[in-house]
Structure formats: C-alpha cells, structure tokens
Design a protein around this motif. Structure first.
Motif, PDB file in Angstrom:
ATOM      1  N   GLU A 141      45.832  76.623   6.072  1.00  0.00           N
ATOM      2  CA  GLU A 141      47.069  76.486   5.291  1.00  0.00           C
ATOM      3  C   GLU A 141      46.901  77.103   3.906  1.00  0.00           C
ATOM      4  OE1 GLU A 141      50.003  72.956   3.550  1.00  0.00           O
ATOM      5  OE2 GLU A 141      48.704  72.547   5.276  1.00  0.00           O
ATOM      6  N   ASP A 142      45.777  76.775   3.245  1.00  0.00           N
ATOM      7  CA  ASP A 142      45.498  77.377   1.931  1.00  0.00           C
ATOM      8  C   ASP A 142      45.272  78.879   2.060  1.00  0.00           C
ATOM      9  OD1 ASP A 142      45.694  74.929   0.683  1.00  0.00           O
ATOM     10  OD2 ASP A 142      43.549  74.510   0.821  1.00  0.00           O
ATOM     11  N   ARG A 143      44.601  79.286   3.140  1.00  0.00           N
ATOM     12  CA  ARG A 143      44.355  80.708   3.366  1.00  0.00           C
ATOM     13  C   ARG A 143      45.667  81.464   3.514  1.00  0.00           C
ATOM     14  NH1 ARG A 143      43.149  82.886   9.167  1.00  0.00           N
ATOM     15  NH2 ARG A 143      45.347  82.300   9.140  1.00  0.00           N
ATOM     16  N   ASP A 144      46.594  80.917   4.332  1.00  0.00           N
ATOM     17  CA  ASP A 144      47.864  81.591   4.567  1.00  0.00           C
ATOM     18  C   ASP A 144      48.689  81.688   3.287  1.00  0.00           C
ATOM     19  OD1 ASP A 144      47.131  81.847   7.190  1.00  0.00           O
ATOM     20  OD2 ASP A 144      48.376  80.201   7.923  1.00  0.00           O
ATOM     21  N   ARG A 145      48.607  80.663   2.433  1.00  0.00           N
ATOM     22  CA  ARG A 145      49.344  80.698   1.169  1.00  0.00           C
ATOM     23  C   ARG A 145      48.798  81.815   0.280  1.00  0.00           C
ATOM     24  NH1 ARG A 145      48.984  78.073  -3.917  1.00  0.00           N
ATOM     25  NH2 ARG A 145      47.031  77.077  -3.293  1.00  0.00           N
ATOM     26  N   LEU A 146      47.481  81.961   0.246  1.00  0.00           N
ATOM     27  CA  LEU A 146      46.888  83.026  -0.566  1.00  0.00           C
ATOM     28  C   LEU A 146      47.197  84.399   0.017  1.00  0.00           C
ATOM     29  CD1 LEU A 146      45.209  84.064  -2.866  1.00  0.00           C
ATOM     30  CD2 LEU A 146      43.129  83.455  -1.607  1.00  0.00           C
ATOM     31  N   ILE A 147      47.184  84.520   1.338  1.00  0.00           N
ATOM     32  CA  ILE A 147      47.533  85.793   1.961  1.00  0.00           C
ATOM     33  C   ILE A 147      48.959  86.197   1.589  1.00  0.00           C
ATOM     34  CG2 ILE A 147      48.068  86.881   4.189  1.00  0.00           C
ATOM     35  CD1 ILE A 147      45.609  85.500   5.333  1.00  0.00           C
ATOM     36  N   GLN A 148      49.869  85.220   1.526  1.00  0.00           N
ATOM     37  CA  GLN A 148      51.244  85.513   1.134  1.00  0.00           C
ATOM     38  C   GLN A 148      51.298  86.003  -0.313  1.00  0.00           C
ATOM     39  OE1 GLN A 148      54.000  85.832   2.761  1.00  0.00           O
ATOM     40  NE2 GLN A 148      55.216  86.224   0.914  1.00  0.00           N
ATOM     41  N   MET A 149      50.517  85.387  -1.201  1.00  0.00           N
ATOM     42  CA  MET A 149      50.465  85.849  -2.594  1.00  0.00           C
ATOM     43  C   MET A 149      49.971  87.292  -2.666  1.00  0.00           C
ATOM     44  SD  MET A 149      48.714  82.617  -4.568  1.00  0.00           S
ATOM     45  CE  MET A 149      49.321  80.941  -4.402  1.00  0.00           C
ATOM     46  N   ILE A 150      48.911  87.578  -1.906  1.00  0.00           N
ATOM     47  CA  ILE A 150      48.356  88.935  -1.907  1.00  0.00           C
ATOM     48  C   ILE A 150      49.380  89.927  -1.357  1.00  0.00           C
ATOM     49  CG2 ILE A 150      46.594  90.411  -0.857  1.00  0.00           C
ATOM     50  CD1 ILE A 150      44.691  87.991  -0.989  1.00  0.00           C
ATOM     51  N   ARG A 151      50.097  89.522  -0.306  1.00  0.00           N
ATOM     52  CA  ARG A 151      51.121  90.388   0.270  1.00  0.00           C
ATOM     53  C   ARG A 151      52.193  90.718  -0.770  1.00  0.00           C
ATOM     54  NH1 ARG A 151      52.657  87.285   4.197  1.00  0.00           N
ATOM     55  NH2 ARG A 151      51.149  88.150   5.677  1.00  0.00           N
ATOM     56  N   GLU A 152      52.606  89.721  -1.560  1.00  0.00           N
ATOM     57  CA  GLU A 152      53.607  89.954  -2.598  1.00  0.00           C
ATOM     58  C   GLU A 152      53.089  90.935  -3.643  1.00  0.00           C
ATOM     59  OE1 GLU A 152      54.793  86.240  -4.224  1.00  0.00           O
ATOM     60  OE2 GLU A 152      55.649  85.482  -2.350  1.00  0.00           O
ATOM     61  N   CYS A 153      51.809  90.796  -4.006  1.00  0.00           N
ATOM     62  CA  CYS A 153      51.214  91.734  -4.970  1.00  0.00           C
ATOM     63  C   CYS A 153      51.232  93.164  -4.435  1.00  0.00           C
ATOM     64  CB  CYS A 153      49.775  91.326  -5.287  1.00  0.00           C
ATOM     65  SG  CYS A 153      49.612  89.792  -6.232  1.00  0.00           S
ATOM     66  N   LEU A 154      50.865  93.326  -3.175  1.00  0.00           N
ATOM     67  CA  LEU A 154      50.822  94.661  -2.573  1.00  0.00           C
ATOM     68  C   LEU A 154      52.226  95.250  -2.459  1.00  0.00           C
ATOM     69  CD1 LEU A 154      48.139  94.005   0.187  1.00  0.00           C
ATOM     70  CD2 LEU A 154      47.864  95.414  -1.864  1.00  0.00           C
ATOM     71  N   GLU A 155      53.222  94.407  -2.174  1.00  0.00           N
ATOM     72  CA  GLU A 155      54.601  94.888  -2.113  1.00  0.00           C
ATOM     73  C   GLU A 155      55.063  95.367  -3.479  1.00  0.00           C
ATOM     74  OE1 GLU A 155      56.765  91.643  -0.479  1.00  0.00           O
ATOM     75  OE2 GLU A 155      56.154  92.052   1.601  1.00  0.00           O
ATOM     76  N   GLU A 173      47.823  84.556 -10.334  1.00  0.00           N
ATOM     77  CA  GLU A 173      48.044  83.380  -9.493  1.00  0.00           C
ATOM     78  C   GLU A 173      47.182  83.463  -8.235  1.00  0.00           C
ATOM     79  OE1 GLU A 173      51.753  80.880  -7.480  1.00  0.00           O
ATOM     80  OE2 GLU A 173      52.008  82.982  -8.022  1.00  0.00           O
ATOM     81  N   ALA A 174      47.137  84.636  -7.625  1.00  0.00           N
ATOM     82  CA  ALA A 174      46.328  84.814  -6.413  1.00  0.00           C
ATOM     83  C   ALA A 174      44.842  84.653  -6.720  1.00  0.00           C
ATOM     84  CB  ALA A 174      46.594  86.197  -5.805  1.00  0.00           C
ATOM     85  N   ALA A 175      44.413  85.207  -7.854  1.00  0.00           N
ATOM     86  CA  ALA A 175      43.004  85.089  -8.223  1.00  0.00           C
ATOM     87  C   ALA A 175      42.624  83.640  -8.493  1.00  0.00           C
ATOM     88  CB  ALA A 175      42.718  85.955  -9.452  1.00  0.00           C
ATOM     89  N   GLY A 176      43.511  82.901  -9.128  1.00  0.00           N
ATOM     90  CA  GLY A 176      43.244  81.497  -9.375  1.00  0.00           C
ATOM     91  C   GLY A 176      43.163  80.691  -8.087  1.00  0.00           C
ATOM     92  N   ALA A 177      44.016  81.023  -7.114  1.00  0.00           N
ATOM     93  CA  ALA A 177      43.998  80.329  -5.828  1.00  0.00           C
ATOM     94  C   ALA A 177      42.782  80.703  -4.991  1.00  0.00           C
ATOM     95  CB  ALA A 177      45.281  80.653  -5.058  1.00  0.00           C
ATOM     96  N   ALA A 178      42.088  81.765  -5.382  1.00  0.00           N
ATOM     97  CA  ALA A 178      40.921  82.207  -4.615  1.00  0.00           C
ATOM     98  C   ALA A 178      39.721  81.291  -4.805  1.00  0.00           C
ATOM     99  CB  ALA A 178      40.549  83.638  -5.018  1.00  0.00           C
ATOM    100  N   LEU A 179      39.597  80.676  -5.984  1.00  0.00           N
ATOM    101  CA  LEU A 179      38.412  79.883  -6.287  1.00  0.00           C
ATOM    102  C   LEU A 179      38.164  78.744  -5.301  1.00  0.00           C
ATOM    103  CD1 LEU A 179      38.365  79.693 -10.199  1.00  0.00           C
ATOM    104  CD2 LEU A 179      36.716  80.810  -8.724  1.00  0.00           C
ATOM    105  N   PRO A 180      39.176  77.894  -4.999  1.00  0.00           N
ATOM    106  CA  PRO A 180      38.914  76.789  -4.079  1.00  0.00           C
ATOM    107  C   PRO A 180      38.506  77.258  -2.686  1.00  0.00           C
ATOM    108  CG  PRO A 180      40.954  76.419  -5.293  1.00  0.00           C
ATOM    109  CD  PRO A 180      40.546  77.834  -5.550  1.00  0.00           C
ATOM    110  N   LEU A 181      39.019  78.417  -2.253  1.00  0.00           N
ATOM    111  CA  LEU A 181      38.681  78.918  -0.922  1.00  0.00           C
ATOM    112  C   LEU A 181      37.301  79.571  -0.884  1.00  0.00           C
ATOM    113  CD1 LEU A 181      42.084  80.417   0.281  1.00  0.00           C
ATOM    114  CD2 LEU A 181      40.837  78.507   1.298  1.00  0.00           C
ATOM    115  N   ALA A 182      36.842  80.027  -2.027  1.00  0.00           N
ATOM    116  CA  ALA A 182      35.559  80.736  -2.055  1.00  0.00           C
ATOM    117  C   ALA A 182      34.411  79.841  -1.586  1.00  0.00           C
ATOM    118  CB  ALA A 182      35.284  81.252  -3.469  1.00  0.00           C
ATOM    119  N   VAL A 183      34.501  78.543  -1.895  1.00  0.00           N
ATOM    120  CA  VAL A 183      33.379  77.652  -1.580  1.00  0.00           C
ATOM    121  C   VAL A 183      33.208  77.425  -0.089  1.00  0.00           C
ATOM    122  CG1 VAL A 183      33.517  76.475  -3.793  1.00  0.00           C
ATOM    123  CG2 VAL A 183      34.812  75.583  -1.855  1.00  0.00           C
ATOM    124  N   VAL A 184      34.233  77.730   0.724  1.00  0.00           N
ATOM    125  CA  VAL A 184      34.115  77.497   2.168  1.00  0.00           C
ATOM    126  C   VAL A 184      33.661  78.752   2.904  1.00  0.00           C
ATOM    127  CG1 VAL A 184      35.923  75.750   2.008  1.00  0.00           C
ATOM    128  CG2 VAL A 184      36.522  78.068   2.739  1.00  0.00           C
TER     129      VAL A 184
END
Length: 234
Positions: A141-155, A173-184
């Motif tokens: 769920e967190d991964r998909d939310r970050l992927i959506q942020m990245i998609r918006e940036c690329l658009e 915003e996307a970079a900030g959301a990356a930190l919690p996912l990095a640990v997994v």
C-alpha cells in the motif's frame, strides 16, 4: 511571474463581497451572464487545492477547501439568487498565509531546469520506481502510494512547460515518503534507492536553498544507507 492563486482568489471574492454580489452579478450588454470572473475563481481554486495537496499536513486544510468550494459554487441554492457568503476570519488569514508561502516557493524556484538536470531527475525517479518492485508484500500500500507520486513527477517532467513549483513539491514529497520504505529493502537495494532519492532532491538543492523535506532526507539517508537505523541495530 506566476499568478498567486490564493491572493488572486481572495481579490475576486473581496470584489463580490464588497458589492454584496451574487455569483452571477456581472453581466454584459446583451443580458447574458459573463462567467469570466467565475471561471477565473474556479481556476485559482483548483490551483490552490493542488498546491495544498502537496503538504504533508494537507488534512488540516480540508475545512478551508470545503469553505472555498461552497463560496464559489454555492450548491445549495439557485445560482442567480445566491449571495456569496464571506469566509471566516480564520480562513481569510489562512489564505493570506498560504499566499505568502506560495510566493516564497515561486521566488525560490529556479527559472528553469537544464536538459541535464531534467534527465538526471527523470533517471533518479525511474530508478526509485524500479527498485520499489522489491518491496515486501505487506508494504504494497505504501509502495503503491509512492509509485503514484513518482508517476506524477514523471508526468510533470513530460510537460512542454514544466510547472517547477509543483514539480519540486512533488519530488520532495516522494523523497520524503521514500525513507520509511527504505528500511524494508535489502541492503543493496536500500543503498541504491536512497542514493536515487538524494539525486532527485539534489536537482533542486543544487539550484536553490534546500527545502525542509530535502534536508530531512539528506540527514536521514546516511544512517539508513549504512544500516544504523535498521531494526536491532545499535
């Protein structure tokens, strides 16, 4: 210079309120309703809502956004008979504060991104998106939310005229959301993932003063890369 949606919308609303206006108050010679000002108000409202959507604490502005929509659209009464009710003093103050923040963001934004910077940002975002495929199932769920942020940036990067203020906000915003996912992620993936996130924010840091999110990322990435913040580490 970019139009400030917060101050511009307030100017329109103040004009309506000063005349005790109705939404359809301004008419042209042949009696048809002139919707130009109303259309402008809607455009500024969309832009203001879009700017706020990039905030981490955007939920705190929901009441303001609802009030603005109610003022501009007036959904519960006839268009031609509905007086425009003023915003509360608190919401007016919030609009002025947001207007100052928008002006600050606009003035500190670089006038342009070089082709090299744009390509660097695109490559960093695409690398982040690719590595996200390795995120464990229970974090999808967190991964998909970050992927959506990245998609918006690329658009945004693909637009002929890139909205730099919006792109920077989305990137941070996307970079900030990356930190919690990095640990997994695995150690190798984590290192590449965070370095890509730093390159993404570095596109803006190299051109202007580092934003709060970029600063947090920069201070947090090093211990994450080394494993110091991993569960069970000392």
């Amino acid at each position: 210079m970019q139009t400030n949606p917060f101050t511009s919308l307030l100017e329109i609303l103040d004009d309506w309120w000063s005349k005790n206006a109705v939404v359809q108050a301004q008419r042209i010679g042949n009696g048809r309703v002139d919707w130009v000002r109303h259309r402008e108000a809607l455009e500024y409202l969309f832009a203001a809502e879009d700017f706020i959507s990039g905030f981490e604490d955007r939920a705190e502005y929901e009441e303001l956004i609802r009030s603005l929509w109610k003022v501009v659209i007036v959904p519960e009464a006839k268009w031609s008979q509905s007086a425009v009710e003023p915003l509360s003093t608190e919401n007016k103050t919030a609009m002025r504060s947001l207007g100052r923040l928008y002006r600050f963001e606009a003035t500190r934004s670089p006038l342009s991104l070089s082709d090299e910077d744009r390509e660097c940002l695109r490559e960093a975002l695409e690398e982040m998106r690719e590595i996200l495929g390795a995120v464990p199932e229970n974090f999808h769920e967190d991964r998909d939310r970050l992927i959506q942020m990245i998609r918006e940036c690329l658009e945004l990067l693909g637009d002929d005229e890139v909205d730099l203020v919006k792109l920077r906000a989305r990137t941070n915003e996307a970079a900030g959301a990356a930190l919690p996912l990095a640990v997994v992620l695995s150690e190798e993936d984590r290192e590449h993932f965070l370095k890509a996130a730093l390159r993404a924010t570095g596109t803006w840091v190299s051109n202007t003063t580092a934003g709060a999110v970029g600063g947090v990322l920069a201070s947090g990435a090093a211990p994450l890369i080394t494993g110091a913040l991993m569960p069970g580490s000392s």
